[in-house]
Each structure stands twice: as structure tokens, then as C-alpha cells.
Design a protein around this motif. Structure first.
Motif, short mmCIF file in Angstrom:
data_model
loop_
_atom_site.label_atom_id
_atom_site.label_comp_id
_atom_site.label_asym_id
_atom_site.label_seq_id
_atom_site.Cartn_x
_atom_site.Cartn_y
_atom_site.Cartn_z
N SER A 193 -10.92 5.88 -4.53
CA SER A 193 -11.96 5.44 -3.60
C SER A 193 -11.97 3.92 -3.46
O SER A 193 -12.22 3.39 -2.37
CB SER A 193 -13.33 5.93 -4.09
OG SER A 193 -13.41 7.34 -4.04
N TYR A 194 -11.68 3.21 -4.55
CA TYR A 194 -11.62 1.75 -4.49
C TYR A 194 -10.50 1.30 -3.56
O TYR A 194 -10.67 0.36 -2.76
CB TYR A 194 -11.40 1.20 -5.90
CG TYR A 194 -11.37 -0.31 -6.00
CD1 TYR A 194 -12.35 -1.09 -5.43
CD2 TYR A 194 -10.34 -0.95 -6.69
CE1 TYR A 194 -12.32 -2.47 -5.54
CE2 TYR A 194 -10.30 -2.33 -6.81
CZ TYR A 194 -11.29 -3.09 -6.23
OH TYR A 194 -11.26 -4.46 -6.33
N ALA A 227 -9.32 2.99 -1.04
CA ALA A 227 -9.75 3.27 0.33
C ALA A 227 -10.68 2.18 0.85
O ALA A 227 -10.57 1.75 2.01
CB ALA A 227 -10.43 4.63 0.39
N VAL A 228 -11.59 1.70 0.00
CA VAL A 228 -12.50 0.63 0.40
C VAL A 228 -11.72 -0.66 0.67
O VAL A 228 -11.97 -1.36 1.67
CB VAL A 228 -13.57 0.40 -0.69
CG1 VAL A 228 -14.38 -0.87 -0.40
CG2 VAL A 228 -14.50 1.60 -0.78
N LEU A 236 -7.26 7.67 2.46
CA LEU A 236 -8.50 8.44 2.48
C LEU A 236 -8.27 9.87 1.99
O LEU A 236 -9.12 10.43 1.28
CB LEU A 236 -9.08 8.47 3.90
CG LEU A 236 -9.69 7.16 4.42
CD1 LEU A 236 -10.10 7.33 5.89
CD2 LEU A 236 -10.89 6.74 3.59
N ALA A 269 -8.06 9.89 -1.79
CA ALA A 269 -9.40 9.76 -2.35
C ALA A 269 -10.19 11.05 -2.20
O ALA A 269 -10.89 11.50 -3.13
CB ALA A 269 -10.15 8.60 -1.69
N THR A 270 -10.08 11.68 -1.03
CA THR A 270 -10.77 12.95 -0.81
C THR A 270 -10.25 14.03 -1.74
O THR A 270 -11.01 14.83 -2.28
CB THR A 270 -10.59 13.39 0.66
OG1 THR A 270 -11.11 12.38 1.53
CG2 THR A 270 -11.31 14.70 0.93
N THR A 280 -9.03 13.68 -4.73
CA THR A 280 -9.54 13.51 -6.10
C THR A 280 -10.96 14.08 -6.22
O THR A 280 -11.30 14.67 -7.24
CB THR A 280 -9.55 12.03 -6.50
OG1 THR A 280 -10.42 11.29 -5.64
CG2 THR A 280 -8.15 11.44 -6.42
N LEU A 281 -11.77 13.91 -5.18
CA LEU A 281 -13.14 14.41 -5.22
C LEU A 281 -13.17 15.94 -5.14
O LEU A 281 -13.96 16.60 -5.83
CB LEU A 281 -13.96 13.79 -4.09
CG LEU A 281 -14.17 12.28 -4.18
CD1 LEU A 281 -14.90 11.77 -2.94
CD2 LEU A 281 -14.95 11.91 -5.43
N TYR A 318 -16.82 6.50 -11.04
CA TYR A 318 -16.99 5.27 -10.27
C TYR A 318 -17.46 4.12 -11.15
O TYR A 318 -16.98 2.99 -11.04
CB TYR A 318 -17.99 5.49 -9.14
CG TYR A 318 -17.46 6.31 -7.99
CD1 TYR A 318 -16.10 6.37 -7.71
CD2 TYR A 318 -18.32 7.02 -7.16
CE1 TYR A 318 -15.61 7.12 -6.65
CE2 TYR A 318 -17.84 7.77 -6.09
CZ TYR A 318 -16.48 7.82 -5.85
OH TYR A 318 -16.00 8.55 -4.79
#
Length: 472
Positions: free
Chosen positions: A33-34, A36-37, A133, A136-137, A139-140, A192
Motif C-alpha cells: 500500500s505504501y 501504491a501511495v 494497485l 496492494a489489493t 495483499t489485502l 500498516y
């Protein structure tokens, strides 16, 4: 092995494997996610500092992702080798959930990971950002399936037992079991928070060692904003999870709090410190605050908390262990909150990057998130005992028929191999962090190394041969 039973050795072996494995997915979730940001900020602002940080952390992400995959394979095999009766009993639920994780999440991560790592100069910026993205998706989604399986073992629902085996009758109830939303949120936010502390420690370390580079300041600033946001959020989620646990696993709460006596007409004290004695059925040297236990655990000044003596001795988790593992987790959480508040105060005075005391504090807190995850998992999983599926199947009925000698030998082999393989991997990853972000080779949208060498950059070629050279 030192008089330890086969059951205890099987539990130690699985606990050891999980302890190694869980660290890597936690960093993977946070770093994905980091990244992606970072890429989103670069596309939005065209500020190259975000691009440089993306390339720096993507190398660390690649190494960490590989170690997470490898460490998880052994854990998966142990379901069949060491816990065959559990697999036979509950495999109709845990098997499909783990399969869904592979089909919907791992393949998604792995498929787009190559584009994210090696496609910077092969695809357009929009498609590359989409790949990041998707990683990251993935992983969630992966975390969701794993937590659904584990949460079902804590609060089983949506099943029947037919001919001595679990049969799912309502998959929505299986997946969205009573503890799933709380445990998923707690785990993802923990990932996070752990990653923010890791990134912040890296930025603080480079500020202390190498001066005020913009990349280091950006890392620390972004990390501290995340800590400020998610540390109090995690406390709130933990409170909600505690209420859920009190409802569905009251023996665990009693053990965590070190409460033995069941007094329906008295408010519970909060035992700050003490030593739960399982044999004597008391908590020695207890330092208590009246009523506070009831207020925190039930949100009622006179709320009732059951005592461990209410439960049969064979149904009690080990209070001595989880009493302290829980307090270590909570204590670290309070330090994280202090770090976030301190960063806000220093930021308001334009001293965030100049306070050496704060920077040393941030470096020291670097591993605290991962330690909190481990102690939190010990609290959760040891607190579930003596059940492998809470209230349905006991752990002693789930273990395979192996001798203590066989389990001792495999435990020793696994420990040696894990420390050797992952010790090297973690050392290499820290070597990457110590090297720090360097001036980007990207210029006018083209990677010069690709142009000259005609090959994509590789994560394992990102570090100099010697650690001393990396520090220079």
C-alpha cells in the motif's frame, strides 16, 4: 526432548513457523500500500522524491515477498504432517478458504508483481500504477481469506458436524463469523502501523547518519503521519475486539486479565502487573486499580468479568503466558501513540527532523510493530487453548500420531534451516535499508541501466558486494 510431549512439540513447531512467517506478510501488506501511495503521489505531483522512494522500497518489498512465500510453505505442509486429524475434521472449511486465498489473492499479487518490479520502462505509467494497485489489493484480499480461516477457528459458525466431520452449511456465516471483522481490521491496521514504524525508523536512521536528505525527511514525515492516524485507530479496534472476545471467549479474557475469582456482585479491578500462578489458582504480587477492569472490558463501571475458576481446569488457557504477552503488546501500543503525539508536537515547532532524541526514539521503535504483532498473536492463539476449533475440537485431538523423538528432530531441522535461510534474507533486507535511497537513475522516463545493459534491474543486484561499501 526435555520431557516435552509430542503435542507440545507439535505446537512449538507450528508456533515457531508462524512466528517467522507472520512478520513477512505484515510488511508485505504495509509496503504494498505504501508503494501504491508513493507512485500515486509521483503521478499526481511529478515530484521525483516519490519515484526515488518507490524504487528504493520496491527492492525491499521484493525480498520480503519472497521470504513470505517460502516461509509459508512449511506452515501449510504442517497441517497435513503434524495436524492430520484437524485437517480431516475441519478440512472441508479450512481447505477451501486457503484455496480461495491462492486463487483470488496470491495469483493476483504474483501476476502483477513482475510488472510492478520490472515493468517501469516496459509499460505506460497508468498501467504500471494499476499493477502496483493490484499487488496492494492482492495483499489485502489474501489477508482477508487467511483471517477468515483463522477467525472461524476462534468463533466457528455456519457448519454442522456429520459423521464426525465438519460440513459447511452457510459459507457467508463461515467467512463472516462473529470475530472476523474485528480480527481482520486489527491485523491489517497492525500491518500498516508496523510498516510505518519500519519506514520511519529508516528515515530517522538516515537523518542521524547522513544528514538531511530530502528522501529521508519524506520517509520520516509520511511514516509519522501514518502513526498519528493508525495508532489511536488500532487502540479503538483493539477495544472492540476485546468486547467481542469477552462475549465469545470469556475464558481467554479472564486469563489475559489474571482474574481467578468469579464474583457476580463485584466490579473487576484492572491488574496492571502480577504473576498468574496456574497451580495455585491466583495472581501473585498483583498491582490493581479498582473498577478499571470493568470499565475497560465492559464499558460499565460495575461490569462483570468472569473468573478463571468458573471454567474447568482442563478448559483454561495458560494465564501466565498471555497475561504478559498482552501487556507487552499494549505497552508497545502506548509507546507508538507517544511517538505519534511527539511527532505532532515537534512538527508544529519545525523540529521534527532536528530533534536527535526523537530520531533515536523513532529508530528504537522500528521493530516495535512486529514485536507487538507477535505478542498479539501469542495472546490470541495461546488464549484459544485447549481448543483448536473453539468449543468444537480440542488441540490434543487434532495432532497427528507422531513420536516426541520424530517431532524433536524435525523441530531442530526447521529451526536451523529457518535461522540460516531467513537470517540471510533479513540481513540482506536490512543491508538494503542501510544503503538507503540513492539518486534515481531514471531520466526523461528511461532507465539508463536498461538502455546500457539491455536488461531490467533486478532486486538482488541493488546492493554493493560488501556491507561496508554500502554504508559509505
Amino acid at each position: 526432548m526435555l520431557g516435552i510431549t509430542a503435542l507440545e512439540l507439535a505446537r512449538i513447531q507450528f508456533g515457531f513457523t508462524v512466528s517467522f512467517h507472520i512478520v513477512f506478510p505484515a510488511i508485505t501488506i504495509g509496503l504494498a500500500s505504501y508503494l501504491a501511495v508513493l507512485e500515486g503521489l509521483w503521478l499526481w505531483s511529478s515530484d521525483t522524491v516519490y519515484r526515488d522512494l518507490y524504487h528504493f522500497w520496491s527492492k525491499i518489498f521484493a525480498v520480503n515477498f519472497a521470504m513470505g512465500v517460502v516461509s509459508g510453505l512449511v506452515m501449510a505442509y504442517q497441517f497435513g504432517t503434524n495436524w492430520s486429524y484437524f485437517s480431516a475434521f475441519a478440512g472441508s472449511i479450512t481447505g477451501p478458504l486457503l484455496t480461495y486465498e491462492v486463487l483470488t489473492a496470491f495469483f493476483l499479487e504474483a501476476g502483477f508483481l513482475g510488472v510492478a518490479l520490472f515493468g517501469w520502462n516496459k509499460v505506460g505509467p497508468g498501467l504500471h500504477f494499476f499493477a502496483t494497485l493490484m499487488v496492494a489489493t492482492g495483499t489485502l484480499i489474501s489477508a482477508s481469506w487467511i483471517m477468515a480461516s483463522n477467525s472461524w477457528m476462534h468463533t466457528p459458525d455456519g457448519f454442522e458436524i456429520v459423521s464426525g466431520r465438519v460440513v459447511p452449511v452457510d459459507w457467508l456465516k463461515v467467512i463472516f463469523n462473529p470475530s472476523f471483522p474485528y480480527r481482520l481490521a486489527h491485523m491489517v491496521v497492525a500491518a500498516y502501523l508496523s510498516t510505518a514504524l519500519f519506514v520511519g525508523a529508516s528515515g530517522a536512521w538516515h537523518l542521524l547518519k547522513r544528514g538531511h536528505k530530502r528522501t529521508s525527511r519524506t520517509m520520516l514525515s509520511m511514516a509519522m503521519w501514518m502513526v498519528v492516524i493508525v495508532a489511536p485507530l488500532q487502540i479503538a479496534i483493539g477495544d472492540a475486539l476485546g468486547l467481542n472476545t469477552l462475549k465469545y471467549q470469556p475464558a481467554k479474557i479472564a486469563a489475559i486479565e489474571g482474574h481467578w475469582e468469579d464474583r457476580p456482585d463485584e466490579a473487576a479491578s484492572l491488574i496492571l502487573f502480577g504473576w498468574p500462578d496456574m497451580a495455585a489458582e491466583t495472581t501473585r504480587y498483583a498491582l490493581e486499580i479498582p473498577h478499571l477492569g470493568s470499565l475497560i472490558l465492559t464499558h460499565d463501571w460495575n461490569g462483570r468479568i468472569p473468573g478463571l475458576k468458573k471454567f474447568a481446569p482442563e478448559d483454561r488457557p495458560n494465564s501466565t503466558i498471555i497475561f504478559w504477552s498482552f501487556r507487552i503488546m499494549v505497552g508497545l501500543g502506548m509507546l507508538m501513540l507517544l511517538l505519534g503525539v511527539s511527532s505532532l508536537w515537534l512538527r508544529s515547532r519545525s523540529r521534527l527532523f532536528r530533534s536527535k532524541l526523537f530520531l533515536r526514539f523513532a529508530v528504537t521503535m522500528g521493530p516495535s510493530g512486529l514485536i507487538a504483532i507477535l505478542t498479539g498473536w501469542y495472546t490470541t492463539e495461546i488464549g484459544r487453548q485447549p481448543w483448536v476449533v473453539y468449543g468444537v475440537m480440542r488441540t490434543k485431538d487434532a495432532v497427528s500420531n507422531h513420536s516426541a523423538v520424530a517431532l524433536s528432530m524435525t523441530l531442530i531441522v526447521i529451526m536451523v534451516m529457518y535461522f540460516a535461510v531467513f537470517g540471510i534474507g533479513v540481513s540482506y533486507m536490512l543491508k538494503l535499508v542501510a544503503k538507503g535511497p540513492t539518486r534515481s537513475d531514471l531520466e526523461d522516463g528511461h532507465d539508463q541501466s536498461v538502455t546500457q545493459n539491455r536488461r531490467p534491474a533486478r532486486p538482488l543486484s541493488a546492493v554493493t558486494d560488501s556491507f561496508d561499501a554500502a554504508k559509505e
